[in-house]
Every structure is written in C-alpha cells, then in structure tokens.
Design a protein around this motif. Structure first.
Motif, PDB file in Angstrom:
ATOM      1  N   UNK A 113      -1.348  28.112 -32.300  1.00 52.54           N
ATOM      2  CA  UNK A 113      -0.997  28.020 -33.721  1.00 52.54           C
ATOM      3  C   UNK A 113       0.498  28.264 -33.926  1.00 52.54           C
ATOM      4  N   UNK A 114       1.047  29.237 -33.198  1.00 51.79           N
ATOM      5  CA  UNK A 114       2.486  29.532 -33.302  1.00 51.79           C
ATOM      6  C   UNK A 114       3.317  28.386 -32.744  1.00 51.79           C
ATOM      7  N   UNK A 115       2.839  27.789 -31.639  1.00 47.61           N
ATOM      8  CA  UNK A 115       3.588  26.671 -31.021  1.00 47.61           C
ATOM      9  C   UNK A 115       3.623  25.468 -31.943  1.00 47.61           C
ATOM     10  N   UNK A 116       2.517  25.199 -32.628  1.00 45.53           N
ATOM     11  CA  UNK A 116       2.473  24.061 -33.556  1.00 45.53           C
ATOM     12  C   UNK A 116       3.438  24.270 -34.720  1.00 45.53           C
ATOM     13  N   UNK A 117       3.596  25.521 -35.152  1.00 44.29           N
ATOM     14  CA  UNK A 117       4.552  25.813 -36.211  1.00 44.29           C
ATOM     15  C   UNK A 117       5.984  25.557 -35.730  1.00 44.29           C
ATOM     16  N   UNK A 118       6.190  25.940 -34.466  1.00 46.73           N
ATOM     17  CA  UNK A 118       7.542  25.737 -33.908  1.00 46.73           C
ATOM     18  C   UNK A 118       7.872  24.252 -33.776  1.00 46.73           C
ATOM     19  N   UNK A 120       6.789  21.876 -35.598  1.00 52.06           N
ATOM     20  CA  UNK A 120       6.977  21.262 -36.932  1.00 52.06           C
ATOM     21  C   UNK A 120       8.278  21.700 -37.598  1.00 52.06           C
ATOM     22  N   UNK A 121       8.975  22.631 -36.998  1.00 54.17           N
ATOM     23  CA  UNK A 121      10.227  23.116 -37.586  1.00 54.17           C
ATOM     24  C   UNK A 121      11.346  22.088 -37.387  1.00 54.17           C
ATOM     25  N   UNK A 122      12.401  22.182 -38.263  1.00 60.10           N
ATOM     26  CA  UNK A 122      13.504  21.213 -38.189  1.00 60.10           C
ATOM     27  C   UNK A 122      14.297  21.351 -36.908  1.00 60.10           C
ATOM     28  N   UNK A 123      14.326  22.573 -36.375  1.00 55.54           N
ATOM     29  CA  UNK A 123      15.120  22.814 -35.165  1.00 55.54           C
ATOM     30  C   UNK A 123      14.272  22.746 -33.904  1.00 55.54           C
ATOM     31  N   UNK A 124      13.042  22.101 -33.969  1.00 59.38           N
ATOM     32  CA  UNK A 124      12.161  22.007 -32.799  1.00 59.38           C
ATOM     33  C   UNK A 124      12.858  21.299 -31.656  1.00 59.38           C
ATOM     34  N   UNK A 125      12.515  21.717 -30.457  1.00 60.58           N
ATOM     35  CA  UNK A 125      13.103  21.147 -29.251  1.00 60.58           C
ATOM     36  C   UNK A 125      12.003  20.518 -28.405  1.00 60.58           C
ATOM     37  N   UNK A 126      12.419  19.821 -27.332  1.00 63.97           N
ATOM     38  CA  UNK A 126      11.437  19.262 -26.396  1.00 63.97           C
ATOM     39  C   UNK A 126      10.637  20.362 -25.715  1.00 63.97           C
ATOM     40  N   UNK A 128       9.668  23.155 -27.064  1.00 62.45           N
ATOM     41  CA  UNK A 128       8.587  23.564 -27.980  1.00 62.45           C
ATOM     42  C   UNK A 128       7.424  22.579 -27.903  1.00 62.45           C
ATOM     43  N   UNK A 129       7.703  21.302 -27.802  1.00 58.76           N
ATOM     44  CA  UNK A 129       6.634  20.299 -27.720  1.00 58.76           C
ATOM     45  C   UNK A 129       5.845  20.450 -26.423  1.00 58.76           C
ATOM     46  N   UNK A 130       6.590  20.678 -25.316  1.00 50.97           N
ATOM     47  CA  UNK A 130       5.891  20.855 -24.033  1.00 50.97           C
ATOM     48  C   UNK A 130       4.981  22.098 -24.061  1.00 50.97           C
ATOM     49  N   UNK A 131       5.471  23.186 -24.679  1.00 52.32           N
ATOM     50  CA  UNK A 131       4.674  24.426 -24.775  1.00 52.32           C
ATOM     51  C   UNK A 131       3.404  24.194 -25.581  1.00 52.32           C
ATOM     52  N   UNK A 132       3.533  23.434 -26.668  1.00 55.27           N
ATOM     53  CA  UNK A 132       2.351  23.156 -27.500  1.00 55.27           C
ATOM     54  C   UNK A 132       1.332  22.325 -26.730  1.00 55.27           C
ATOM     55  N   UNK A 133       1.841  21.346 -25.971  1.00 58.19           N
ATOM     56  CA  UNK A 133       0.906  20.513 -25.194  1.00 58.19           C
ATOM     57  C   UNK A 133       0.196  21.341 -24.108  1.00 58.19           C
ATOM     58  N   UNK A 134       0.944  22.251 -23.481  1.00 65.01           N
ATOM     59  CA  UNK A 134       0.320  23.088 -22.438  1.00 65.01           C
ATOM     60  C   UNK A 134      -0.760  24.004 -23.018  1.00 65.01           C
ATOM     61  N   UNK A 135      -0.443  24.610 -24.147  1.00 66.13           N
ATOM     62  CA  UNK A 135      -1.432  25.503 -24.779  1.00 66.13           C
ATOM     63  C   UNK A 135      -2.670  24.737 -25.253  1.00 66.13           C
TER      64      UNK A 135
END
Length: 578
Positions: A113-118, A120-126, A128-135
């Motif tokens: 849930x925290x990773x998905x918030x990250x 969706x943020x304007x300053x999201x990085x690649x 953050x996307x990789x972390x969300x996919x792993x989780x």
C-alpha cells in the motif's frame, strides 16, 4: 467438513487399548484358575460333579471368544491412535504455516500500500515502480501459499473424518461385538420358532448385549411354547442334566429366565438368585449413599428429605436382604429339601416367592399367600411357618413343597400406618392377576402334581378372586386362615373352582380378621361362618390358636394358625397332602 483434525487425545486412546490388554490378561488368568479348579475336582463324583463340569466347560471357550474380540478392538484402537497422532502432527504444521503466511501477508499488504502511494506521487522514480512490482509478486505468492494451505487443511479434515468412520465401523464390527449390529433388529422380524432358535444359539456375552425387546418377547410367549423350547435345549432336569445353552440363558438373562413361565424351577431358581444378589448389592450401596447424604444434610427441609430417602433405602435393603436369606435360614424339617427362589421382581416394592421343596418333582405343592402388611422383609418368617406344614407332611413320608408367595403388593398394616386399603379390594384385584400368572406357570410344567393354596388374612381375599377368575387351575384344596373376607363376587366354595375349600377362624386377640371383614367395602363374607361348601378347620383344644398371625414368638404363650401343636396345623397339613 466439520471434523476437527486437532480434536481428541491419542494418548488416552492408547491408554484404553492398554487397559483392554490388561483385561485380556485378567480373562486368561481367570480361565486358568477355573481350569485348575476343574482339575482339583477330578475325584468329585455324582450329579453335582457333572453339573460343575458342564458349567466349567463353557468358561474357557467364552473367555477365548472375548479375548479374540478384545484383540480386534485393540487393533482398531491402536490404528486409530496412530492415525490421529499423525493427523494432529500434520495439522499443527499446517496451522503454524497458516499463521506465518497470514502475518507475512499482512506485512506485505501494508508495504504494498505504501509503495503504491509512492508510485503515484509526482516525484516517483523507476525504483519505486520496481519495489511496487516486487511487493505485488510477494503478495500473490503468499495468497497462493494460503490457498494451498487451506486445501491441505480441507484434505486433512477429510482424512480425519475417514479415520473416525473407520474406527467406528471397526468397533461395531462382528469381530468386536460378536454379533452383527443389525442382528437385534433381525430378531424382531423372525418367527417365534426362528427367534427361539437364534436366542438359544447365542453365546452368553452376546445374549447379554441384546436389547430389552428380546426379554420382552420371551416373556410374552405362552408357557407351553416356552416349555417345549426349553426342553429342546438339552434337558429339564436338575444337577448335571442341563445344557450349555440353558446355562447361557440363565447367566445372560437372569431377570427374564427367573420369571419365565414354562421354564422349570431349577433354572428359575438359579436365575433369580443371580438377580436378587445383584439387587441386594445395589440396595446396600444405595443405603450407604442415603446414610451419607443424611449425615451431610443441612437445614430442616434438606434433613427431612434426606430422612425420607434413608427410610426408603433401609426398607428396600431389609426386604432384599431377608428374601436372599431364605436360601440359608434354619428350618425345622424332618428331611432337608431343596429351596428354590421361583420368582423375583426387582420393583417398588420388590416381590418374589421362595419354595421349600423341589417344585419340579414334589407330588404336592402348596402356595402360601400372606395378607396385610406382608413384604419380602417377612420371607423367612413365612418360610418357617410353611416349613411347619411341610415337616408335618414329611412325618408320614409325603413328598411335598410349600411356596411362600410374596408376589403381590399387600395392603399396608392398617394399625401401624393408618392406611385402610385392607378394607377394599383394590390390592386383591391387582394381586389376583399376579397369583394367577404364577399358578398357570406351575400348571404348565407340573400338570399332574397336586396344587393347593393356603391363604392367610387378606391373602384369602386375593386368592378367592384368583381362583374364581381362573377355573382351569386344577386346585385341590383352598384353605383360608383368619380370612379378611371373601369378596361377594365369590358367593360360595363352588365359585372358587377348587375341589375342596377349608376355613379356620380362631378367637383372635384384637379380633383383627373380624374387623377386616366387618368394615370391608364392598362387604366381604366370612368363609368360616355359613359359607356354602366350606369345611371348617378346628382352632380350639389344648393348643388353641389365639392370635391372628401364622406363628407366635417363642415364649410368648400365644399360638398362631401354623404353630407346632395346634389342631389347625395338623388339619392344614392333612388336607393339602397328596
């Protein structure tokens, strides 16, 4: 599924299995002891030895059958305990894994849930996307693991249900019970002939396990049917002359065989002694419990209730103890004769009948029917009174027997209880059917013997109704002693259908019999005064009867109707002698 894989205690099941194994050892020891006793009796001779040998011969096979059934039960229990233990071990592993998976899933869900918030943020990085996919991948893997564990648990539930069913089926199988579970139901659908054959063929331990319907069906059969069946089992005789099937029935169904019309009296005696012994032991325990309860009662109401319970328990114990004592109480006879407990009904009150003399062989048999206030607590008293008649007949060589028949609930003693039931006919009416049943039973097995009834006090009221309602009993002599009155529905001696009727009425202290007749309702007749067809028995002379009882206490100076030396005793003995 509802079966719980974690339920139960395999250790307790194993303990039960071991207890059954210990019981096997006890059975083996007992069978060995019995066999040793048989060897020790090698020099014993006669019918009693034959009887003993026949009985002992059934012990070892019966013990072996039971040991075999215990073996089967032990195997079932052992298999079940092992399987339940394995299921529980597996269940504990699954539960632990489910708990770990659930905790990991909860942590992963929070992190995702925290990773998905990250993301969706304007300053999201690649990153953050990789972390969300792993989780998300971890969450999917944990969900799959939870689903697999749930499936394993359901399979374990089914496995436990299967184990439970297998154990139940195993413990209900013929190898354990010795009889198919449906057999009892099958008995109910059999013809009388097939039913009797099936019952006779059952081992004692199997027969004893059958439900009440078996005994009820036997008890409902005509005496002549029962007699023919019993005779066909290997012999009606006394010691040494009966079969293993007869012994099995006596041992397994004592309360049934002991009161089964058509069965010879040697068998009824053995069965009833077993029943009475058990009832007396139970009454002794109940008395101890009542005494303990009374001692611990607190408060007036509780003490009063406990006292009533104690009085009732004491009365019951006294009745059963005295009835059982009939087998050994000293009797003044010329020749000692067998004693037979011919009926025993463990009810409220308990009822029964004890014979002095062998009812299977005696030429003449007299039933002594007591009156007001009588119960099994008076058994030995009535047996001693009856023995006076028997001893008088023995002096001239007669082969007779006399039955102390306490087979009905007599009216309470009016003087000591205030209960005036003795003045009515209700007790007599109920008792008449019971007396008739036992007289019919006697006639079924002894059609050629002389049958007499000696009735005292209210017993004459009961007996008169019995004989009037059952014209085919073939009673030779009906004797009344201190009669409480003959019901008006029996207007004369001919109405009793007895060949002869006699009556003795003494000038009693207290005029007990007279009062019972005078105030009876409906009014009852005095058989010793103008009753057509009756021969009066003398109660006067040097040793005249002067009390209402059958016998008087030693040293009292009084004499009852059947006391030694009275003209009444000699006349009663003469008119009931074959």
């Amino acid at each position: 599924m509802t079966a719980d894989p974690l339920a139960g205690d395999p250790a307790a099941v194993t303990k039960l299995s071991r207890a059954l194994a210990d019981r096997q050892d006890d059975l083996r020891t007992g069978a060995t002891t019995v066999a040793r006793a048989a060897d020790d009796a090698a020099d014993w001779e006669g019918a009693s030895k034959d009887r003993f040998s026949a009985t002992v011969g059934t012990i070892a096979p019966a013990a072996q059958r039971i040991i075999g059934r215990l073996d089967a039960a032990i195997d079932v229990l052992g298999t079940y305990a092992d399987e339940v233990q394995r299921i529980q071990d597996e269940a504990e592993r699954i539960r632990a894994s489910q708990l770990t998976t659930a905790m990991d899933s909860a942590i992963t869900a929070l992190s995702l849930s925290a990773a998905k918030l990250a993301v969706s943020a304007k300053d999201a990085t690649d990153a953050d996307a990789r972390q969300a996919r792993r989780l998300q991948s971890d969450a999917d893997d944990l969900a799959a693991t939870a689903s697999r564990l749930d499936a394993e648990w359901d399979a374990l539930v089914r496995r436990r249900a299967t184990a439970d069913r297998a154990a139940s089926a195993g413990l209900s199988a013929t190898d354990v019970l010795g009889v198919a579970p449906s057999y009892s139901g099958t008995l109910g659908r059999m013809s009388d002939a097939d039913f009797l054959a099936a019952v006779a063929g059952m081992p004692p331990e199997v027969l004893a396990a059958q439900d009440r319907s078996v005994g009820d069906r036997l008890a409902g059969m005509p005496p002549e049917t029962v007699q023919a069946w019993w005779d066909g089992l290997g012999g009606r005789g006394s010691a040494g002359e009966h079969s293993a099937a007869q012994d099995a029935l006596i041992t397994a169904l004592p309360a049934v065989i002991g009161n089964l019309n058509g069965v010879p009296y040697w068998a009824r005696d053995q069965a009833n002694r077993l029943s009475a012994q058990r009832a007396c032991a139970q009454a002794s325990g109940a008395l101890r419990d009542a005494q303990d309860k009374y001692g611990k009662a607190v408060g007036r109401a509780a003490q009063a209730a406990a006292q009533r319970e104690l009085i009732s328990a004491q009365e019951r114990y006294d009745q059963l103890k005295n009835f059982s004592a009939g087998a050994r109480t000293q009797l003044d006879l010329v020749d000692q004769v067998p004693r037979q407990m011919i009926t025993f009904h463990d009810g409220a009150p308990p009822l029964g009948a004890f014979s002095v003399g062998d009812l299977d062989t005696a030429d003449g048999v007299s039933f002594l029917v007591p009156g007001m206030g009588s119960s099994l607590a008076d058994t030995t008293q009535y047996m001693r009174a009856g023995a006076n008649v028997l001893a008088t007949q023995q002096q001239v060589g007669a082969d007779t027997a006399i039955v102390s028949w306490i087979g009905y609930e007599a009216p309470p003693n009016a003087a000591s209880t205030g209960n005036l039931g003795v003045l009515g006919e209700t007790y007599a009416d109920r008792g008449a059917s019971k007396l008739a049943s036992d007289l019919v039973a006697f006639r079924a097995v002894r059609p050629d013997a002389q049958l007499n009834v000696i009735a005292h006090s209210y017993g004459s009221t009961t007996t008169a109704l019995t004989l009037a309602r059952n014209p085919d009993l073939g009673v030779h002599s009906f004797v009344t002693l201190g009669s409480a009155g003959i019901p008006s529905s029996v207007p004369d001696a001919a109405a009793t259908h007895a060949d002869h009727m006699y009556a003795a009425q003494a000038a009693e202290k207290g005029d007990i019999a007279y009062i019972g007749r005078k105030y009876s309702f409906p009014h009852r007749l005095d058989p010793a005064d103008g009753f057509d067809g009756v021969t009066r028995i003398d109660t006067t002379g040097t040793h005249r009867v002067n009390i209402h009882g059958l016998t008087a206490g030693q040293g009292s100076g009084d004499r009852g109707y059947l006391d030694i030396g009275t003209p009444t005793l000699s006349d009663v003995a003469e008119v009931t002698q074959p």
